[in-house]
Scaffold this active site. Structure first.
Site, PDB file in Angstrom:
ATOM      1  N   SER A   1      -2.956   0.377  14.835  1.00 66.08           N
ATOM      2  CA  SER A   1      -3.494   1.738  14.987  1.00 66.08           C
ATOM      3  C   SER A   1      -3.730   1.959  16.473  1.00 66.08           C
ATOM      4  CB  SER A   1      -4.832   1.822  14.232  1.00 66.08           C
ATOM      5  OG  SER A   1      -5.563   2.960  14.639  1.00 66.08           O
TER       6      SER A   1
ATOM      7  N   VAL B   1      -3.335  -7.256  -1.723  1.00 67.04           N
ATOM      8  CA  VAL B   1      -2.830  -8.122  -0.643  1.00 67.04           C
ATOM      9  C   VAL B   1      -3.874  -9.125  -0.170  1.00 67.04           C
ATOM     10  CG1 VAL B   1      -1.087  -6.476   0.180  1.00 67.04           C
ATOM     11  CG2 VAL B   1      -3.380  -6.466   1.221  1.00 67.04           C
TER      12      VAL B   1
ATOM     13  N   GLY C   1       0.817  -1.219   0.000  1.00 65.70           N
ATOM     14  CA  GLY C   1       0.000   0.000   0.000  1.00 65.70           C
ATOM     15  C   GLY C   1       0.840   1.253   0.000  1.00 65.70           C
ATOM     16  N   ALA C   2       1.843   1.283  -0.891  1.00 62.07           N
ATOM     17  CA  ALA C   2       2.853   2.353  -0.786  1.00 62.07           C
ATOM     18  C   ALA C   2       2.767   3.415  -1.883  1.00 62.07           C
ATOM     19  CB  ALA C   2       4.249   1.730  -0.769  1.00 62.07           C
ATOM     20  N   SER C   3       1.647   3.468  -2.607  1.00 56.93           N
ATOM     21  CA  SER C   3       1.560   4.508  -3.641  1.00 56.93           C
ATOM     22  C   SER C   3       1.297   5.878  -3.039  1.00 56.93           C
ATOM     23  CB  SER C   3       0.467   4.167  -4.656  1.00 56.93           C
ATOM     24  OG  SER C   3      -0.788   4.110  -4.019  1.00 56.93           O
TER      25      SER C   3
ATOM     26  N   ILE D   1      -2.893  10.402  11.595  1.00 56.26           N
ATOM     27  CA  ILE D   1      -1.858  10.828  10.645  1.00 56.26           C
ATOM     28  C   ILE D   1      -2.539  11.503   9.456  1.00 56.26           C
ATOM     29  CG2 ILE D   1       0.161  10.065   9.312  1.00 56.26           C
ATOM     30  CD1 ILE D   1       0.294   9.427  12.370  1.00 56.26           C
TER      31      ILE D   1
ATOM     32  N   TYR E   1     -13.067  -1.739  11.819  1.00 55.53           N
ATOM     33  CA  TYR E   1     -11.664  -1.317  11.664  1.00 55.53           C
ATOM     34  C   TYR E   1     -10.882  -1.575  12.959  1.00 55.53           C
ATOM     35  CZ  TYR E   1      -7.673   1.820  10.868  1.00 55.53           C
ATOM     36  OH  TYR E   1      -6.409   2.344  10.725  1.00 55.53           O
TER      37      TYR E   1
ATOM     38  N   LYS F   1      -7.687  -4.039  13.620  1.00 57.19           N
ATOM     39  CA  LYS F   1      -6.382  -3.559  14.088  1.00 57.19           C
ATOM     40  C   LYS F   1      -5.999  -4.191  15.431  1.00 57.19           C
ATOM     41  CE  LYS F   1      -5.323  -0.982  10.547  1.00 57.19           C
ATOM     42  NZ  LYS F   1      -4.166  -1.314   9.687  1.00 57.19           N
TER      43      LYS F   1
HETATM   44  P1  NAD Z   1      -4.204   5.621   2.759  1.00 59.19           P
HETATM   45  O1  NAD Z   1      -5.623   5.284   2.508  1.00 59.19           O
HETATM   46  O2  NAD Z   1      -3.680   6.927   2.328  1.00 59.19           O
HETATM   47  O3  NAD Z   1      -3.249   4.494   2.164  1.00 59.19           O
HETATM   48  C1  NAD Z   1      -3.566   3.140   2.252  1.00 59.19           C
HETATM   49  C2  NAD Z   1      -2.885   2.445   1.115  1.00 59.19           C
HETATM   50  O4  NAD Z   1      -3.212   1.047   1.150  1.00 59.19           O
HETATM   51  C3  NAD Z   1      -3.353   2.985  -0.243  1.00 59.19           C
HETATM   52  O5  NAD Z   1      -2.247   3.160  -1.084  1.00 59.19           O
HETATM   53  C4  NAD Z   1      -4.254   1.884  -0.744  1.00 59.19           C
HETATM   54  O6  NAD Z   1      -4.344   1.823  -2.141  1.00 59.19           O
HETATM   55  C5  NAD Z   1      -3.545   0.674  -0.180  1.00 59.19           C
HETATM   56  N1  NAD Z   1      -4.388  -0.511  -0.183  1.00 59.19           N
HETATM   57  C6  NAD Z   1      -5.694  -0.585   0.197  1.00 59.19           C
HETATM   58  N2  NAD Z   1      -6.139  -1.827  -0.021  1.00 59.19           N
HETATM   59  C7  NAD Z   1      -5.110  -2.537  -0.543  1.00 59.19           C
HETATM   60  C8  NAD Z   1      -4.983  -3.864  -0.997  1.00 59.19           C
HETATM   61  N3  NAD Z   1      -6.004  -4.720  -0.955  1.00 59.19           N
HETATM   62  N4  NAD Z   1      -3.783  -4.265  -1.480  1.00 59.19           N
HETATM   63  C9  NAD Z   1      -2.739  -3.410  -1.544  1.00 59.19           C
HETATM   64  N5  NAD Z   1      -2.814  -2.129  -1.148  1.00 59.19           N
HETATM   65  C10 NAD Z   1      -3.997  -1.704  -0.657  1.00 59.19           C
HETATM   66  O7  NAD Z   1      -4.022   5.419   4.324  1.00 59.19           O
HETATM   67  P2  NAD Z   1      -2.797   5.683   5.316  1.00 59.19           P
HETATM   68  O8  NAD Z   1      -3.267   6.656   6.298  1.00 59.19           O
HETATM   69  O9  NAD Z   1      -1.536   5.913   4.580  1.00 59.19           O
HETATM   70  O10 NAD Z   1      -2.766   4.264   6.045  1.00 59.19           O
HETATM   71  C11 NAD Z   1      -1.694   3.355   5.958  1.00 59.19           C
HETATM   72  C12 NAD Z   1      -1.858   2.343   7.085  1.00 59.19           C
HETATM   73  O11 NAD Z   1      -1.795   3.017   8.337  1.00 59.19           O
HETATM   74  C13 NAD Z   1      -3.196   1.593   7.076  1.00 59.19           C
HETATM   75  O12 NAD Z   1      -2.986   0.257   7.468  1.00 59.19           O
HETATM   76  C14 NAD Z   1      -3.993   2.331   8.106  1.00 59.19           C
HETATM   77  O13 NAD Z   1      -5.010   1.523   8.673  1.00 59.19           O
HETATM   78  C15 NAD Z   1      -2.927   2.673   9.111  1.00 59.19           C
HETATM   79  N6  NAD Z   1      -3.258   3.787   9.999  1.00 59.19           N
HETATM   80  C16 NAD Z   1      -3.501   5.030   9.498  1.00 59.19           C
HETATM   81  C17 NAD Z   1      -3.820   6.054  10.381  1.00 59.19           C
HETATM   82  C18 NAD Z   1      -4.102   7.456   9.919  1.00 59.19           C
HETATM   83  O14 NAD Z   1      -4.520   8.279  10.755  1.00 59.19           O
HETATM   84  N7  NAD Z   1      -3.882   7.817   8.676  1.00 59.19           N
HETATM   85  C19 NAD Z   1      -3.882   5.794  11.752  1.00 59.19           C
HETATM   86  C20 NAD Z   1      -3.624   4.524  12.216  1.00 59.19           C
HETATM   87  C21 NAD Z   1      -3.306   3.515  11.325  1.00 59.19           C
END
Ligand code: NAD
Length: 260
Positions: free
Chosen positions: A154, A76, A24-26, A200, A167, A171
């Site tokens: 999280s 994934v 999920g790194a785009s 974040i 969610y 987590k």
């Molecule tokens: P985001 O939505 O910006 O990025 C998530 C990424 O995961 C996206 O690139 C998406 O395309 C990818 N993704 C989704 N489903 C996928 C799949 N089936 N296969 C491959 N890639 C997939 O969110 P983020 O804030 O960057 O979150 C990243 C991680 O951090 C997540 O696991 C999220 O639950 C966790 N997180 C985020 C926050 C926050 O406040 N942003 C807080 C706690 C945890």
């Protein structure tokens, strides 16, 4: 003769580089993690399921700067796609040393409105996705008796959250999976930890709206929302030799949100 020797040295150097996959790194946190690990010296695979253009753009940028990166589309939650990705990474960069399970999805929903489809979809990505990637990289890690797996929970994986039952449950499961895998794999020299981000500033939380995000920033003892780079720094540490004696841990990065 001289150029052959230089070629030999370059090939040897590249073989000695460590390899990391970040799911999920785009965009968002995963993108910052991929960039950070590349700058830390890893050959990185930038996994994505959508916006391949963004993953390829990051890969091109890193390669142009002299780092090693590749972009790969795989969902994934689909085991065959994950297996193919790990095979492609092994072919290009060698066995995976560090696996960062960052891909995740979230959706707010009241308990009475949760449908099986929503539950299954969130668990398929957030929890089963980790199982798929781990199972794909594990044979090499077991063979080499070394490896590092970093999952993404999280703060809602440590506390309940209203309208986030699915969610938050997923987590919580990530933490259970992390600790169980850490216990099972420690004797094989494989470390398993997870990061627990607070709020974040990424696309994921934009749905909350500016007003709520401002309130959340105000409620954070350090006085701001987290940045993707804050989580990337934690991942960089867990992936480093400095964390060689750290396993089974949940590293909370939330500006003091839940504990202070
Ligand atoms: P985001 O939505 O910006 O990025 C998530 C990424 O995961 C996206 O690139 C998406 O395309 C990818 N993704 C989704 N489903 C996928 C799949 N089936 N296969 C491959 N890639 C997939 O969110 P983020 O804030 O960057 O979150 C990243 C991680 O951090 C997540 O696991 C999220 O639950 C966790 N997180 C985020 C926050 C926050 O406040 N942003 C807080 C706690 C945890």
């Amino acid at each position: 003769m001289c150029s052959a020797f230089v070629g030999f040295l370059i090939e040897r150097f590249l073989r000695d580089m460590k390899t990391a996959i970040i799911t999920g790194a785009s965009r968002g946190i995963g993108r910052a993690e991929a960039e950070r690990l590349a700058r830390d010296g890893f050959s990185v695979c930038i996994n994505c399921v959508e916006r391949m253009d963004l993953a390829e753009e990051l890969s091109a940028k890193l390669n142009a700067e002299g780092f090693r990166a590749m972009a790969y589309r795989a969902d994934v939650s689909v085991k065959s796609e994950v297996d193919a990705m790990v095979e492609a990474v092994r072919a290009k960069f060698g066995p995976v040393d560090v696996l960062v399970n960052n891909a995740g999805i979230a959706e707010q929903c009241q308990i009475q409105d949760i449908r099986d489809e929503l539950w299954d979809r969130i668990f398929a990505v957030n929890v089963k996705g980790i199982l798929h990637t781990v199972q794909a990289v594990l044979p090499d890690m077991l063979h080499r008796k070394s490896g590092c797996i970093i999952n993404t929970s999280s703060i809602w994986g440590m506390h309940g959250a209203s309208c986030e039952s699915v969610y938050a449950s997923s987590k919580h499961a990530v933490i259970g999976l992390t600790k169980s895998m850490a216990a099972e794999l420690a004797l094989s020299g494989i470390r398993v930890n997870c990061v627990a981000p607070g709020v974040i500033d990424t696309d994921m939380v934009k749905v909350l709206g500016d007003e709520t995000l401002k309130e959340l920033a105000d409620d954070t003892p350090l006085g701001r929302l987290g940045r993707p780079e804050d989580i990337a720094a934690a991942v960089s540490y867990l992936a480093s030799d400095g964390a060689a004696f750290v396993t089974g841990q949940v590293l909370t990065c939330d500006g003091g949100f839940i504990h202070l």
